[in-house]
Motif scaffolding. Structure first.
Motif, short mmCIF file in Angstrom:
data_model
loop_
_atom_site.label_atom_id
_atom_site.label_comp_id
_atom_site.label_asym_id
_atom_site.label_seq_id
_atom_site.Cartn_x
_atom_site.Cartn_y
_atom_site.Cartn_z
N THR A 1 3.55 -3.96 7.80
CA THR A 1 4.66 -3.17 7.27
C THR A 1 4.28 -2.71 5.88
OG1 THR A 1 6.30 -4.39 8.56
CG2 THR A 1 7.11 -3.19 6.64
N ILE A 2 4.48 -1.43 5.63
CA ILE A 2 4.13 -0.85 4.34
C ILE A 2 5.34 -0.06 3.84
CG2 ILE A 2 2.60 0.74 3.10
CD1 ILE A 2 0.46 0.08 5.18
N SER A 3 5.66 -0.24 2.58
CA SER A 3 6.80 0.45 1.99
C SER A 3 6.46 1.91 1.71
CB SER A 3 7.20 -0.24 0.68
OG SER A 3 8.17 0.55 0.01
N LEU A 4 7.37 2.79 2.11
CA LEU A 4 7.21 4.21 1.81
C LEU A 4 7.51 4.53 0.35
CD1 LEU A 4 8.78 5.88 4.96
CD2 LEU A 4 6.39 5.91 4.27
N GLU A 5 7.96 3.53 -0.38
CA GLU A 5 8.23 3.74 -1.80
C GLU A 5 6.94 3.66 -2.62
OE1 GLU A 5 12.57 2.44 -2.78
OE2 GLU A 5 11.65 0.85 -1.54
N LYS A 6 5.85 3.26 -1.99
CA LYS A 6 4.54 3.25 -2.66
C LYS A 6 3.98 4.66 -2.67
CE LYS A 6 3.46 -1.48 -1.50
NZ LYS A 6 2.48 -2.43 -1.00
N SER A 7 2.98 4.87 -3.50
CA SER A 7 2.32 6.18 -3.54
C SER A 7 1.47 6.36 -2.28
CB SER A 7 1.43 6.28 -4.77
OG SER A 7 0.30 5.43 -4.63
N LEU A 8 1.19 7.60 -1.94
CA LEU A 8 0.37 7.88 -0.77
C LEU A 8 -1.01 7.19 -0.87
CD1 LEU A 8 0.06 9.22 1.96
CD2 LEU A 8 -0.64 11.31 0.78
N PRO A 9 -1.69 7.24 -2.01
CA PRO A 9 -2.98 6.52 -2.08
C PRO A 9 -2.83 5.01 -1.84
CG PRO A 9 -2.82 8.10 -3.89
CD PRO A 9 -1.47 8.07 -3.22
N GLU A 10 -1.74 4.42 -2.33
CA GLU A 10 -1.52 2.98 -2.09
C GLU A 10 -1.28 2.70 -0.61
OE1 GLU A 10 0.68 1.06 -5.92
OE2 GLU A 10 1.77 2.71 -4.94
N ILE A 11 -0.51 3.57 0.04
CA ILE A 11 -0.23 3.41 1.47
C ILE A 11 -1.53 3.49 2.27
CG2 ILE A 11 0.86 4.52 3.48
CD1 ILE A 11 3.19 5.29 1.57
N VAL A 12 -2.33 4.52 1.98
CA VAL A 12 -3.60 4.71 2.69
C VAL A 12 -4.51 3.51 2.46
CG1 VAL A 12 -5.69 6.12 2.77
CG2 VAL A 12 -3.45 7.22 2.70
N GLN A 13 -4.58 3.02 1.23
CA GLN A 13 -5.44 1.88 0.92
C GLN A 13 -5.01 0.64 1.70
OE1 GLN A 13 -8.31 1.54 -0.80
NE2 GLN A 13 -8.26 -0.55 -0.03
N GLU A 14 -3.71 0.38 1.81
CA GLU A 14 -3.23 -0.77 2.55
C GLU A 14 -3.58 -0.66 4.03
OE1 GLU A 14 0.55 -2.77 2.13
OE2 GLU A 14 0.82 -1.82 0.16
N ILE A 15 -3.43 0.52 4.57
CA ILE A 15 -3.76 0.73 5.99
C ILE A 15 -5.25 0.53 6.21
CG2 ILE A 15 -3.81 2.39 7.90
CD1 ILE A 15 -1.20 3.61 6.65
N GLU A 16 -6.07 1.16 5.37
CA GLU A 16 -7.52 1.01 5.53
C GLU A 16 -7.93 -0.45 5.39
OE1 GLU A 16 -9.34 3.71 2.72
OE2 GLU A 16 -9.22 5.38 4.14
N SER A 17 -7.35 -1.17 4.46
CA SER A 17 -7.70 -2.59 4.27
C SER A 17 -7.35 -3.39 5.52
CB SER A 17 -6.96 -3.17 3.06
OG SER A 17 -7.42 -2.57 1.88
N ALA A 18 -6.22 -3.10 6.14
CA ALA A 18 -5.80 -3.82 7.34
C ALA A 18 -6.72 -3.51 8.51
CB ALA A 18 -4.36 -3.48 7.70
#
Length: 156
Positions: A137-154
């Motif tokens: 689960t990733i918060s949409l309140e994060k920046s797009l680069p943060e969201i992408v980084q979390e997905i890539e890390s997972a």
């Protein structure tokens, strides 16, 4: 990532698109054939050893099971058994955020068949992923680069 990308909205049948454009929420009967078609795409890519990203509002646990197992997920109507090997290995990314943020993003898109007025019906239908589903689960309140980084890390 160099992976193929599919937007599930591109695969809605015309009847579903018309219904949504008229402000009528889809029901399970509308969604199941669409989800089965998406499963077939994922299965085809998996058999070719092609990794893919599928953007899809798989709102209910049953919908996510259909993406993994196809029509057999409906026919069996049995809960997953611990240790059972799924037909497809899928990491679900639950992009979680308040309705106002999502509504604001929907207002900015042009030419899409689903009006922002249907957003509440999606929130009403939503069954957030839970164990034993394979998800983050990733918060949409994060920046797009943060969201992408979390997905890539997972993924990696």
């Amino acid at each position: 990532l160099g992976w193929k990308f599919y937007d599930a909205d591109d695969y809605h049948p015309l009847e579903n698109r018309k219904k949504m454009a008229e402000g009528i929420p889809l029901n399970d009967e509308d969604r199941i054939p669409w989800l089965c078609a998406l499963h077939d795409i994922l299965r085809r890519e998996d058999s070719s050893r092609q990794d893919v990203v599928l953007a899809c509002s798989a709102l209910k646990k049953m919908y996510r099971r259909v993406l993994i197992s196809g029509a057999s997920a409906i026919e069996s109507n049995q809960p997953e058994q611990p240790g059972e090997k799924p037909a497809l290995q899928i990491l679900f990314v639950h992009l979680d955020g308040p309705m106002d943020i999502i509504a604001g993003r929907m207002e900015k898109r042009r030419g899409h068949f689903m009006p922002p007025e249907l957003l509440k019906s999606q929130f009403d239908t939503l069954e957030p992923p839970s164990a034993p589903e394979n998800f983050i689960t990733i918060s949409l309140e994060k920046s797009l680069p943060e969201i992408v980084q979390e997905i890539e890390s997972a993924i990696l």
